[in-house]
Scaffold this motif. Sequence first.
Motif, PDB file in Angstrom:
ATOM      1  N   GLN A 137      18.964  35.101 122.203  1.00  0.00           N
ATOM      2  CA  GLN A 137      19.018  33.833 122.936  1.00  0.00           C
ATOM      3  C   GLN A 137      20.418  33.226 122.895  1.00  0.00           C
TER       4      GLN A 137
ATOM      5  N   ALA B  94      13.552  44.796 126.008  1.00  0.00           N
ATOM      6  CA  ALA B  94      12.802  45.838 126.727  1.00  0.00           C
ATOM      7  C   ALA B  94      11.561  45.235 127.385  1.00  0.00           C
ATOM      8  N   THR B  95      10.862  44.354 126.654  1.00  0.00           N
ATOM      9  CA  THR B  95       9.678  43.700 127.212  1.00  0.00           C
ATOM     10  C   THR B  95      10.069  42.822 128.397  1.00  0.00           C
ATOM     11  N   ALA B  96      11.141  42.077 128.255  1.00  0.00           N
ATOM     12  CA  ALA B  96      11.614  41.214 129.349  1.00  0.00           C
ATOM     13  C   ALA B  96      11.995  42.055 130.571  1.00  0.00           C
TER      14      ALA B  96
ATOM     15  N   LYS C  13      15.266  46.601 116.059  1.00  0.00           N
ATOM     16  CA  LYS C  13      14.006  46.425 116.784  1.00  0.00           C
ATOM     17  C   LYS C  13      13.992  45.128 117.615  1.00  0.00           C
ATOM     18  N   ARG C  14      15.011  44.282 117.447  1.00  0.00           N
ATOM     19  CA  ARG C  14      15.081  43.106 118.328  1.00  0.00           C
ATOM     20  C   ARG C  14      15.305  43.518 119.778  1.00  0.00           C
ATOM     21  N   ILE C  15      15.738  44.762 119.995  1.00  0.00           N
ATOM     22  CA  ILE C  15      15.905  45.257 121.357  1.00  0.00           C
ATOM     23  C   ILE C  15      14.581  45.199 122.116  1.00  0.00           C
ATOM     24  N   ASP C  16      13.456  45.231 121.374  1.00  0.00           N
ATOM     25  CA  ASP C  16      12.129  45.251 122.017  1.00  0.00           C
ATOM     26  C   ASP C  16      11.856  43.988 122.841  1.00  0.00           C
ATOM     27  N   VAL C  17      12.418  42.867 122.414  1.00  0.00           N
ATOM     28  CA  VAL C  17      12.260  41.636 123.205  1.00  0.00           C
ATOM     29  C   VAL C  17      12.906  41.843 124.582  1.00  0.00           C
TER      30      VAL C  17
ATOM     31  N   LEU D 129      12.108  31.737 125.590  1.00  0.00           N
ATOM     32  CA  LEU D 129      11.168  32.521 124.786  1.00  0.00           C
ATOM     33  C   LEU D 129      10.910  31.875 123.433  1.00  0.00           C
ATOM     34  N   ASP D 130       9.654  31.835 123.060  1.00  0.00           N
ATOM     35  CA  ASP D 130       9.232  31.256 121.784  1.00  0.00           C
ATOM     36  C   ASP D 130       9.211  32.365 120.738  1.00  0.00           C
ATOM     37  N   LEU D 131      10.410  32.758 120.281  1.00  0.00           N
ATOM     38  CA  LEU D 131      10.533  33.854 119.319  1.00  0.00           C
ATOM     39  C   LEU D 131      10.369  33.322 117.900  1.00  0.00           C
TER      40      LEU D 131
ATOM     41  N   HIS E  60      10.644  44.895 131.498  1.00  0.00           N
ATOM     42  CA  HIS E  60       9.406  45.323 132.162  1.00  0.00           C
ATOM     43  C   HIS E  60       8.868  44.239 133.090  1.00  0.00           C
TER      44      HIS E  60
ATOM     45  N   ASP F  67      17.413  32.803 118.140  1.00  0.00           N
ATOM     46  CA  ASP F  67      17.501  34.242 117.946  1.00  0.00           C
ATOM     47  C   ASP F  67      18.788  34.761 118.607  1.00  0.00           C
TER      48      ASP F  67
END
Lengths: 389, 389
Positions: free
Chosen positions: A379, A348-350, A342-346, A363-365, A352, A376
């Motif tokens: 990163q 995917a969001t980027a 699910k880290r792929i979501d970061v 990014l403040d992950l 978009h 992360d």
Amino acid sequence: MARTPDEFWQRQRIRVLTGHRVAGLDISNRRVRVSEPDGRERDEAYDLLMVATGSRPIVPSWENSRAAGVFSVKTLPDGPAIVSWLKDHPVREAVVIGGSYIGLEVTENLLARGVAVSLIEQAPELMGTLDADMGALVTRKTRALGVMVYTGESVQGLEAHDGVVSAVVTDRRTLPADVVILGMGVEPESTLWAAAGLPLGVRRAIPVNDRMETSVPGIWAAGDVTETRHLVARRTQYLPLATIANKGGRVAGLNIGGQEAHFPGAVGTAITRIGPWEIARTGLTERESTAAGIPSEAVTITANTKLGYFQDTGPITVKLVVEKTSHRLLGGQIVGTAGSGKRIDVLATALHMEARVETLLDLDLAYAPPFSDVWDPVQVAARQILHRL
Amino acid sequence: MARTPDEFWQRQRIRVLTGHRVAGLDISNRRVRVSEPDGRERDEAYDLLMVATGSRPIVPSWENSRAAGVFSVKTLPDGPAIVSWLKDHPVREAVVIGGSYIGLEVTENLLARGVAVSLIEQAPELMGTLDADMGALVTRKTRALGVMVYTGESVQGLEAHDGVVSAVVTDRRTLPADVVILGMGVEPESTLWAAAGLPLGVRRAIPVNDRMETSVPGIWAAGDVTETRHLVARRTQYLPLATIANKGGRVAGLNIGGQEAHFPGAVGTAITRIGPWEIARTGLTERESTAAGIPSEAVTITANTKLGYFQDTGPITVKLVVEKTSHRLLGGQIVGTAGSGKRIDVLATALHMEARVETLLDLDLAYAPPFSDVWDPVQVAARQILHRL
């Protein structure tokens, strides 16, 4: 089932006709030809029409490809049908054809039932939607789970005895099979559309605009039967995924209901799992970037899912693909243990947001030792690729 | 330790002086006053100076607050010191003061060792960095783990026998204690800076620009001793977090080394865990939005971490805070079972891009049944809040 026909009626006054098949579409007179359960046909008029005919599994026209013991995995009854077959027959050896999402998921579940699995993939590595280096990682991990993986082999046909499948014949060998599962992807169920002489798009999917309108006034479409705009490739693709179908369906419904809604498109995110290995991708692979004519740089790093002193830490491999001149993120791929996928979501969001790779570094992950390393893994990959650009 | 002084020297020719304390700073002559391990003092000249003095745990001036058996949790030796105390003394009851990150993490570990824990928090709910409704959820879950939680109580002092802590006295009761752990946060270790008469910022932290330069030419600073720009609140805050310290340190180092690097700031992402409950936050809470004068709307939803037919699915509660007029995402909070916490990263990434809540709905987030529902919980929350805006 999420909802029965009766619930549709009780809750929303929606009349659901199951067992009915639409045999024809007459756009001039705004009518569909309906074949009822007893075989009788009648016309049904419409003001607005929504086409959500979905997709169908690809079943090649091999010899015996429709023999008993050969299954696709698409509709709800497919699952129980396979389970019944495993119960009613002495199944020791299964052959799974296709080494992508469905193929891996079926393999995982057959292994859990103690069935020996041979997995055949035409491409050089499993997970053809990843780049070859990440696919090779999946191939190795899958073999280590005890699966006989045959890559770079193509199926020539099936053998059957008394109508029951008995073996799979490839261009290299014959594999005995008590059950065969096809995981060769799906194609849009656009027969109705094609028969009406209406225009088809990529892979014979129905083209729609961002309000989910087709080219025909009053006809809307969404789901696996439609094309989707790929926001990174900036062109339409065929992406038959549940997430996209849901978003498109919602937007179509809102617009049909008189609101104004838009579905801008997708970035091609997908995730699956085999054994302890989580596999995810988003955006464009290196190969897809090249095919789209976008010069790219890529980097692959391996880190830990959490700090090393946790017993349940494990490896996570991240590949990033970045556009050379603009440094725009093009895509990412992840293979790793629990907590990786699910880290792929970061990413995917980027995608978009059309983020540059420099932004990933900022990014403040979330970090705490049980969840991640201070940097992360996505990163760490971003830092690496910046050295190359 | 990530690296020993010897490794610093062998690998990078960096001379690390441990046991040395900087007792004074003379910016006119570019010198620091160094107190050596044997107590002798000497001056050391510098061309460029990097201040990375970090933070120190807050220890109130209560009676007996420095008694044996009272511990803070900040430096590497603090951990072994607590473990030794637990081994060498018959510890049955522990009192943890402060119900935020450190307090919860220590509580989890004491529970795992079979110690009965009383947890005291001055605020009405645990996790004061969340809104009260989400904090209340954490309070309930923590109580259900068997922790005696006392919220809305303030500590008046400690009792000790023969220099060893024996009880904690609040404004409501006296709690016997074989060990006391302070988790009351940290403050910047800016004594040196203040003594030199240099300007301090929020909570006495050192102000820096986005290249991590202080107001004094040639002096750089990063880490827990500095202020950080909050990208959502659009003002500086004190955010003593490892992720921010690492980013600031990297940027300072690159600039000192002659490159050009910038650290734009952070969005206040943090994560922790107690028992099976993952707790995360990013951006502004509803309360913080109000305090910052930003009119906001908020919604809280509860969904499942994965599809309901998985045995290991569990609840995930997501709260979203959105700016009223612009629909700009302001922040998010998550409390849920395994797989919940790191979902905050999608919101953190969206905050960096100043995304509107409508964009959250469009995100192509990864879905497969073992990982998520078709609509990711953060999207379910986004859908809900759009109905209210």
